[in-house]
Design a protein around this motif. Sequence first.
Motif, mmCIF file in Angstrom:
data_model
loop_
_atom_site.group_PDB
_atom_site.id
_atom_site.type_symbol
_atom_site.label_atom_id
_atom_site.label_comp_id
_atom_site.label_asym_id
_atom_site.label_seq_id
_atom_site.Cartn_x
_atom_site.Cartn_y
_atom_site.Cartn_z
ATOM 1 N N PHE A 62 7.307 11.017 -34.438
ATOM 2 C CA PHE A 62 6.866 9.787 -33.774
ATOM 3 C C PHE A 62 6.818 9.957 -32.266
ATOM 4 C CE2 PHE A 62 7.831 6.017 -31.302
ATOM 5 C CZ PHE A 62 6.772 5.199 -31.690
ATOM 6 N N PHE A 63 5.706 9.581 -31.667
ATOM 7 C CA PHE A 63 5.605 9.378 -30.223
ATOM 8 C C PHE A 63 4.804 8.092 -30.038
ATOM 9 C CE2 PHE A 63 5.742 13.987 -30.912
ATOM 10 C CZ PHE A 63 6.851 14.330 -30.149
ATOM 11 N N PRO A 64 5.136 7.257 -29.057
ATOM 12 C CA PRO A 64 4.427 5.986 -28.913
ATOM 13 C C PRO A 64 2.940 6.167 -28.612
ATOM 14 C CG PRO A 64 6.427 6.012 -27.576
ATOM 15 C CD PRO A 64 6.228 7.403 -28.100
ATOM 16 N N PHE A 65 2.582 7.304 -27.982
ATOM 17 C CA PHE A 65 1.211 7.480 -27.493
ATOM 18 C C PHE A 65 0.331 8.297 -28.421
ATOM 19 C CE2 PHE A 65 2.897 11.499 -26.014
ATOM 20 C CZ PHE A 65 4.214 11.169 -25.686
ATOM 21 N N THR A 66 0.883 8.714 -29.574
ATOM 22 C CA THR A 66 0.039 9.401 -30.565
ATOM 23 C C THR A 66 0.267 8.766 -31.927
ATOM 24 O OG1 THR A 66 1.774 11.102 -30.719
ATOM 25 C CG2 THR A 66 -0.181 11.655 -29.432
ATOM 26 N N GLY A 115 5.471 18.925 -29.686
ATOM 27 C CA GLY A 115 5.116 17.635 -30.258
ATOM 28 C C GLY A 115 3.634 17.409 -30.070
ATOM 29 N N CYS A 116 3.007 16.711 -31.004
ATOM 30 C CA CYS A 116 1.555 16.525 -30.907
ATOM 31 C C CYS A 116 1.115 15.325 -31.730
ATOM 32 C CB CYS A 116 0.835 17.782 -31.383
ATOM 33 S SG CYS A 116 1.246 18.237 -33.088
ATOM 34 N N GLY A 117 -0.155 15.004 -31.649
ATOM 35 C CA GLY A 117 -0.686 13.924 -32.463
ATOM 36 C C GLY A 117 -2.058 13.502 -31.992
ATOM 37 N N PHE A 175 -0.896 17.269 -27.091
ATOM 38 C CA PHE A 175 0.311 18.006 -27.464
ATOM 39 C C PHE A 175 1.123 18.289 -26.215
ATOM 40 C CE2 PHE A 175 -3.118 21.035 -26.753
ATOM 41 C CZ PHE A 175 -2.549 21.948 -25.874
ATOM 42 N N GLY A 176 2.413 18.537 -26.422
ATOM 43 C CA GLY A 176 3.269 18.880 -25.291
ATOM 44 C C GLY A 176 4.311 19.889 -25.735
ATOM 45 N N MET A 177 4.447 20.972 -24.954
ATOM 46 C CA MET A 177 5.416 21.999 -25.358
ATOM 47 C C MET A 177 6.317 22.389 -24.192
ATOM 48 S SD MET A 177 3.038 25.358 -25.685
ATOM 49 C CE MET A 177 1.357 24.762 -25.841
ATOM 50 N N THR A 211 4.962 15.449 -19.029
ATOM 51 C CA THR A 211 3.697 15.627 -18.316
ATOM 52 C C THR A 211 2.613 14.681 -18.851
ATOM 53 O OG1 THR A 211 3.447 17.572 -19.749
ATOM 54 C CG2 THR A 211 3.936 17.985 -17.419
ATOM 55 N N SER A 212 2.965 13.873 -19.857
ATOM 56 C CA SER A 212 1.970 12.977 -20.457
ATOM 57 C C SER A 212 1.322 11.987 -19.479
ATOM 58 C CB SER A 212 2.595 12.227 -21.641
ATOM 59 O OG SER A 212 3.141 13.149 -22.561
ATOM 60 N N PRO A 213 2.019 11.517 -18.396
ATOM 61 C CA PRO A 213 1.321 10.603 -17.483
ATOM 62 C C PRO A 213 0.029 11.192 -16.917
ATOM 63 C CG PRO A 213 3.549 11.164 -16.644
ATOM 64 C CD PRO A 213 3.457 11.632 -18.057
ATOM 65 N N HIS A 241 11.713 15.938 -15.436
ATOM 66 C CA HIS A 241 13.147 15.736 -15.148
ATOM 67 C C HIS A 241 13.749 14.751 -16.151
ATOM 68 C CE1 HIS A 241 12.616 17.485 -11.036
ATOM 69 N NE2 HIS A 241 11.378 17.096 -11.288
ATOM 70 N N ARG A 242 14.933 15.055 -16.617
ATOM 71 C CA ARG A 242 15.667 14.112 -17.453
ATOM 72 C C ARG A 242 17.140 14.198 -17.145
ATOM 73 N NH1 ARG A 242 12.670 14.414 -23.420
ATOM 74 N NH2 ARG A 242 10.569 14.413 -22.530
ATOM 75 N N ASN A 243 17.824 13.095 -17.392
ATOM 76 C CA ASN A 243 19.252 13.045 -17.086
ATOM 77 C C ASN A 243 20.053 13.778 -18.158
ATOM 78 O OD1 ASN A 243 21.689 12.416 -15.996
ATOM 79 N ND2 ASN A 243 21.668 10.263 -16.641
ATOM 80 N N HIS A 284 10.324 22.448 -17.749
ATOM 81 C CA HIS A 284 8.860 22.505 -17.651
ATOM 82 C C HIS A 284 8.198 22.048 -18.944
ATOM 83 C CE1 HIS A 284 10.336 25.346 -14.625
ATOM 84 N NE2 HIS A 284 9.259 25.017 -13.947
ATOM 85 N N GLN A 285 6.987 21.565 -18.814
ATOM 86 C CA GLN A 285 6.174 21.251 -19.996
ATOM 87 C C GLN A 285 4.747 21.726 -19.766
ATOM 88 O OE1 GLN A 285 6.374 17.044 -20.979
ATOM 89 N NE2 GLN A 285 8.217 17.386 -22.213
ATOM 90 N N ILE A 286 4.071 21.983 -20.874
ATOM 91 C CA ILE A 286 2.616 22.153 -20.821
ATOM 92 C C ILE A 286 2.039 21.131 -21.787
ATOM 93 C CG2 ILE A 286 0.642 23.668 -21.184
ATOM 94 C CD1 ILE A 286 2.514 26.041 -20.783
HETATM 95 N N1 PHE Z 1 5.506 13.943 -24.082
HETATM 96 C C1 PHE Z 1 6.214 14.315 -25.300
HETATM 97 C C2 PHE Z 1 7.656 14.687 -24.955
HETATM 98 O O1 PHE Z 1 7.933 14.975 -23.823
HETATM 99 C C3 PHE Z 1 5.529 15.483 -25.995
HETATM 100 C C4 PHE Z 1 4.158 15.135 -26.500
HETATM 101 C C5 PHE Z 1 3.038 15.306 -25.732
HETATM 102 C C6 PHE Z 1 4.004 14.616 -27.780
HETATM 103 C C7 PHE Z 1 1.786 14.977 -26.217
HETATM 104 C C8 PHE Z 1 2.754 14.296 -28.295
HETATM 105 C C9 PHE Z 1 1.652 14.493 -27.493
HETATM 106 O O2 PHE Z 1 8.494 14.729 -25.792
#
Ligand code: PHE
Length: 383
Positions: A283-287, A324-326, A351-353, A205-207, A229-231, A243-245
């Motif tokens: 690690f996440f590229p966007f945090t 995941g968060c950052g 963050f994303g859960m 849901t990060s986009p 969605h993922r393969n 689902h994600q929040i």
């Molecule tokens: N988008 C990441 C994932 O799907 C989760 C995430 C969201 C991580 C926001 C950091 C910040 O794995």
Amino acid sequence: MAYTVPKLKDFSPAALDKAAEKLLAALDKEAAEVKTESDWKIFRDRWLARKNGILTQVNGGWLKAAPRDAKREVGLRVNELKGRVETTVGLTVRKGEPARDIAKAKQWLGDEVAEGNRLDITLPGVRRALGAEHPVIKTMNEMVGVFRNLGYSVQEGPEIETDYYNFESLNFPPNHPARDMQDTLFIANQESKLLRERLLLRTHTSPVQIRTMEEMKPPIRIVIPGKVHRNDPPDASHSPMFHQIEGLAVDTNITFGDLKGTLDHAMKAFFGSSVKTSFRPSFFPFTEPSAEMMVSCFICGGSGRRGSEPCRPCKQTGWIEILGCGMVDPNVFEFVKENGYDSRKVSGFAFGMGPDRIALLKYGVDDLQLFFQNDVRFLRQFA
Ligand code: PHE
């Protein structure tokens, strides 16, 4: 002889009943005699015309003429009559043809009732079975509710997304190995387009972080519930749709302390005040920096054991990985700096859960597939 509205002298309930009965009998009789469209127009005007129609006369001869202490009672009855007359006129048909006012009748009565010749308002209404929230949706709503109470608003975005929003603007450069982890489902035949314009099913849901920052200037505090969605082949803990929040807060002087405090509060509000949280680097590229957050196992209370048995949900560790968060990477702000996101002035956390997993744990379900097979016998247990 045609019906005429009598002038009432007696306003007792019994007398009112009698007068109403006569009026309705006349209404039904006249309705039955309507044969052509011009009959119907005459019928309509006789009963409903503003000037001197029967209802207008009833209003004058009964309601206005009523003594003060009878006004309420008369008013109620006149209103009821008004409804009956309007409905009957609306539903009365020319032979073999639906009433011209059928649309209005449907509006008043619903499709099921406004059919056929006449309306029997004594028929019972259509009772629809009450549904219930799906356990995953319920979990999402509860979690979103926790953040709403903190002043977050809710945003949504498309499930079919461009490479730009799903990856590029989140600091995944083309060919970056982090893209591999996402098992992306791409829409076919997009090769002739520029990479950033190619369509795919969003993998997270990060986009919607970027989409929102393009629209709203800082400060912002948002949560983003949705499908991704993922393969991944379906099994007890994976599903190609899940689902994600997501959460995002951007303001001046947002620190990692704010991230920890907010998420710790949210977990206590959701799971109960005795849960603890723990963060470890990730690690996440966007945090940057990035972390994974664990909560103490709310099944075994963090002990790793249930009586003499090992606790399975936390694999005896006493901790469950929840999200995941950052801190938002300055490279992400670069893509929206024109809208006030200058990384020298603002900072933020994200963050994303995964609510599916949280629902599995919360309800003690051992197979994720059960959530998506839509077997009513399973779902009914959560109603
Ligand atoms: N988008 C990441 C994932 O799907 C989760 C995430 C969201 C991580 C926001 C950091 C910040 O794995």
